[in-house]
Scaffold this active site. Structure first.
Site, PDB file in Angstrom:
ATOM      1  N   ALA A 146       0.838  -1.208   0.000  1.00  0.00           N
ATOM      2  CA  ALA A 146       0.000   0.000   0.000  1.00  0.00           C
ATOM      3  C   ALA A 146       0.865   1.248   0.000  1.00  0.00           C
ATOM      4  O   ALA A 146       1.263   1.747   1.055  1.00  0.00           O
ATOM      5  CB  ALA A 146      -0.938  -0.011   1.207  1.00  0.00           C
ATOM      6  N   SER A 148       0.457   3.886  -2.998  1.00  0.00           N
ATOM      7  CA  SER A 148      -0.182   4.977  -3.742  1.00  0.00           C
ATOM      8  C   SER A 148      -1.303   5.649  -2.956  1.00  0.00           C
ATOM      9  O   SER A 148      -1.991   5.016  -2.151  1.00  0.00           O
ATOM     10  CB  SER A 148      -0.761   4.452  -5.055  1.00  0.00           C
ATOM     11  OG  SER A 148       0.262   3.965  -5.897  1.00  0.00           O
ATOM     12  N   GLU A 149      -1.479   6.938  -3.236  1.00  0.00           N
ATOM     13  CA  GLU A 149      -2.555   7.730  -2.641  1.00  0.00           C
ATOM     14  C   GLU A 149      -3.252   8.517  -3.742  1.00  0.00           C
ATOM     15  O   GLU A 149      -2.733   8.613  -4.865  1.00  0.00           O
ATOM     16  CB  GLU A 149      -1.992   8.680  -1.579  1.00  0.00           C
ATOM     17  CG  GLU A 149      -1.349   7.966  -0.410  1.00  0.00           C
ATOM     18  CD  GLU A 149      -0.860   8.920   0.676  1.00  0.00           C
ATOM     19  OE1 GLU A 149      -1.055  10.146   0.531  1.00  0.00           O
ATOM     20  OE2 GLU A 149      -0.275   8.431   1.672  1.00  0.00           O
ATOM     21  N   GLY A 153       0.837   9.134  -6.583  1.00  0.00           N
ATOM     22  CA  GLY A 153       1.044   7.872  -7.260  1.00  0.00           C
ATOM     23  C   GLY A 153       2.499   7.754  -7.661  1.00  0.00           C
ATOM     24  O   GLY A 153       3.334   7.258  -6.915  1.00  0.00           O
ATOM     25  N   TRP A 178      -5.758   2.526  -5.353  1.00  0.00           N
ATOM     26  CA  TRP A 178      -5.184   1.670  -6.392  1.00  0.00           C
ATOM     27  C   TRP A 178      -4.366   0.542  -5.760  1.00  0.00           C
ATOM     28  O   TRP A 178      -3.326   0.144  -6.291  1.00  0.00           O
ATOM     29  CB  TRP A 178      -4.314   2.458  -7.380  1.00  0.00           C
ATOM     30  CG  TRP A 178      -5.039   3.556  -8.070  1.00  0.00           C
ATOM     31  CD1 TRP A 178      -4.888   4.891  -7.879  1.00  0.00           C
ATOM     32  CD2 TRP A 178      -6.078   3.418  -9.048  1.00  0.00           C
ATOM     33  NE1 TRP A 178      -5.761   5.596  -8.675  1.00  0.00           N
ATOM     34  CE2 TRP A 178      -6.507   4.717  -9.405  1.00  0.00           C
ATOM     35  CE3 TRP A 178      -6.687   2.317  -9.658  1.00  0.00           C
ATOM     36  CZ2 TRP A 178      -7.511   4.936 -10.331  1.00  0.00           C
ATOM     37  CZ3 TRP A 178      -7.689   2.543 -10.580  1.00  0.00           C
ATOM     38  CH2 TRP A 178      -8.090   3.835 -10.907  1.00  0.00           C
ATOM     39  N   ARG A 288      -5.738 -19.904 -41.023  1.00  0.00           N
ATOM     40  CA  ARG A 288      -6.755 -19.018 -41.597  1.00  0.00           C
ATOM     41  C   ARG A 288      -6.651 -18.961 -43.118  1.00  0.00           C
ATOM     42  O   ARG A 288      -5.651 -18.460 -43.671  1.00  0.00           O
ATOM     43  CB  ARG A 288      -6.576 -17.626 -41.011  1.00  0.00           C
ATOM     44  CG  ARG A 288      -7.439 -16.537 -41.628  1.00  0.00           C
ATOM     45  CD  ARG A 288      -8.890 -16.710 -41.279  1.00  0.00           C
ATOM     46  NE  ARG A 288      -9.644 -15.484 -41.530  1.00  0.00           N
ATOM     47  CZ  ARG A 288     -10.905 -15.465 -41.946  1.00  0.00           C
ATOM     48  NH1 ARG A 288     -11.550 -16.594 -42.152  1.00  0.00           N
ATOM     49  NH2 ARG A 288     -11.529 -14.320 -42.123  1.00  0.00           N
ATOM     50  N   GLY A 364      -8.498 -10.169 -36.790  1.00  0.00           N
ATOM     51  CA  GLY A 364      -9.668  -9.504 -37.350  1.00  0.00           C
ATOM     52  C   GLY A 364     -10.784  -9.401 -36.329  1.00  0.00           C
ATOM     53  O   GLY A 364     -10.559  -9.104 -35.157  1.00  0.00           O
ATOM     54  N   GLU A 388       3.424   0.281 -11.028  1.00  0.00           N
ATOM     55  CA  GLU A 388       4.832   0.258 -10.630  1.00  0.00           C
ATOM     56  C   GLU A 388       5.663   1.238 -11.453  1.00  0.00           C
ATOM     57  O   GLU A 388       6.829   1.003 -11.756  1.00  0.00           O
ATOM     58  CB  GLU A 388       5.398  -1.156 -10.688  1.00  0.00           C
ATOM     59  CG  GLU A 388       4.828  -2.058  -9.609  1.00  0.00           C
ATOM     60  CD  GLU A 388       5.579  -3.349  -9.433  1.00  0.00           C
ATOM     61  OE1 GLU A 388       6.813  -3.322  -9.517  1.00  0.00           O
ATOM     62  OE2 GLU A 388       4.930  -4.376  -9.195  1.00  0.00           O
TER      63      GLU A 388
END
Length: 408
Positions: A146, A148-149, A153, A178, A288, A364, A388
């Site tokens: 823990a 990030s704020e 970040g 996050w 294909r 496709g 990160e």
């Protein structure tokens, strides 16, 4: 009448190529580990289209499966139930590359066991490590990191969360967001400001069990590739003195040292995603029909495949150079492999995005169909270019490391 099976039902998993393990970065033990993990993953992990509603339960199942099979032992040192004497960046990269090739969520839970407990491995005292690391290695405890704020970040120095010393320990107040494994983890490594000094100074690390009063999950965050992410709220969260991880005020250095180990593994996960996309594209183009030939016979498809293959090898060289530098090259000086890890993370994630986009193009309409492997890879890879340290932040790190070198 022909019955068309759903993509997941009709799909078989290709084998991941291991020829790069002949490069001089690896030991025979690394090569044997990769072979064993490849066999286990091929048997136990298969492509799934996981929804947000089922992500927590699937993560718990994967943690237990990886723990029982012994693969989480690579996340901690041997002294505490690990597979190797100390954390080995090359082994972590090998594991993440193989797991990402087979199953993005399996890679995620493996990575978070390592990242979430990495700071405990690096700075924990004997009691802290003896209590948590064996549980991480077995899968008994799920870990989280823990840092990030909402307003901090990439700029960790802007951290606002406060840890106030009390007569009996610490009082935490603030918000983290996050956070991977938020709401799922049994233990969080939490970084908070213990001094009023600005910037990176005055940040400390704490071990916070999920059951600690005052800690709650204020929001679950949904992203394009379902993962357990959350915002954590700390309201007068009371911790004992023993919760402090490492020295007070040394949290920033500890966070960066932890990221130095695991940032190269993010590059390895990107490699795994890219290798799977290439394998899917090769199989598809060979089968294909197109203009009386196969798609693989067309020069334009061959050129695209060549670009994909080259992008993967160039990223792999940087990734395993960074891991080797951390494990071996810098051992004598104890220097960090910050520059090498940043280069690897930047190039591998950006190249993987291009490779997977090319695979989608070759498929496709099927390439953007929910349930197809390349469609899920397209969603999985996007986050790796951000977490990160986003690509733009990696460029800043590389430039700062370059400019800090003495003029010859």
């Amino acid at each position: 009448m022909t019955t068309i099976l759903p993509a997941q039902a009709r799909h078989t998993t290709p084998a991941m190529p291991l020829s790069h393990l002949a490069w001089p970065f690896f030991t025979p033990d690394h090569q044997a580990m990769a072979q064993d993990l490849q066999g286990w993953a091929h048997e136990h992990l298969h492509h799934e289209d996981i929804t947000e509603a089922g992500v927590d339960q699937r993560c718990r199942e994967l943690v237990l499966s990886l723990g029982r099979s012994g693969w989480l032992r690579y996340c901690v040192p041997a002294e505490f139930g690990g597979a190797l004497p100390e954390l080995d960046s090359r082994a972590l990269c090998i594991a993440r590359e193989a797991l990402a090739f087979h199953h993005g969520l399996a890679d995620f839970v493996f990575a978070m066991q390592g990242l979430g407990s990495g700071a405990i491995t690096l700075a924990g005292n004997a009691a802290q490590r003896e209590h948590w690391l064996p549980k991480v290695a077995s899968g008994e405890a799920i870990a989280a990191f823990a840092l990030s704020e909402p307003q901090a970040g990439s700029d960790v120095g802007a951290m606002q969360m406060q840890a106030e010393r009390t007569a009996s320990g610490w009082l935490l107040n603030g918000t983290k967001t996050w956070i991977s494994n938020g709401g799922l983890a049994d233990v969080y490594t939490v970084f908070a400001r213990t001094e009023l000094a600005k910037g990176a100074r005055g940040i400390s690390a704490f071990i916070v069990p999920a059951s600690t009063p005052g800690l709650r999950i204020s929001q679950r965050i949904e992203v394009i590739a379902p993962h357990p992410l959350a915002t954590l709220q700390f309201e007068n969260c009371v911790l004992p003195e023993s919760a402090l991880l490492g020295a007070a005020g040394a949290g920033f250095k500890l966070a960066m040292a932890t990221l130095d180990i695991f940032r190269a593994s993010v590059a390895a996960a990107a490699l795994g995603f890219a290798r799977r996309a290439l394998a899917e594209a090769v199989t598809h183009t060979r089968a294909r029909p197109m203009f009386g030939e196969t798609l693989a016979d067309l020069p334009i498809a061959q050129a695209r495949l060549a670009d994909m293959d080259t992008a993967i090898d160039s990223a792999a060289l940087l990734t395993y150079r960074a891991a080797w530098q951390r494990d071996v090259g810098n051992r004598a000086t104890n220097a960090r492999a910050t520059r090498e890890a940043a280069m690897a993370k930047m190039v591998a994630t950006e190249n993987a995005q291009q490779v997977i986009d090319s695979a989608v193009q070759l498929f496709g309409g099927r390439g953007v169909t929910r349930g197809e492997v390349v469609e899920s890879l397209y969603r999985e890879i996007r986050a790796l270019r951000i977490y990160e340290g986003a690509t733009d932040v990696q460029k800043l790190i590389i430039a700062r490391e370059l400019l800090a070198q003495p003029i010859a």
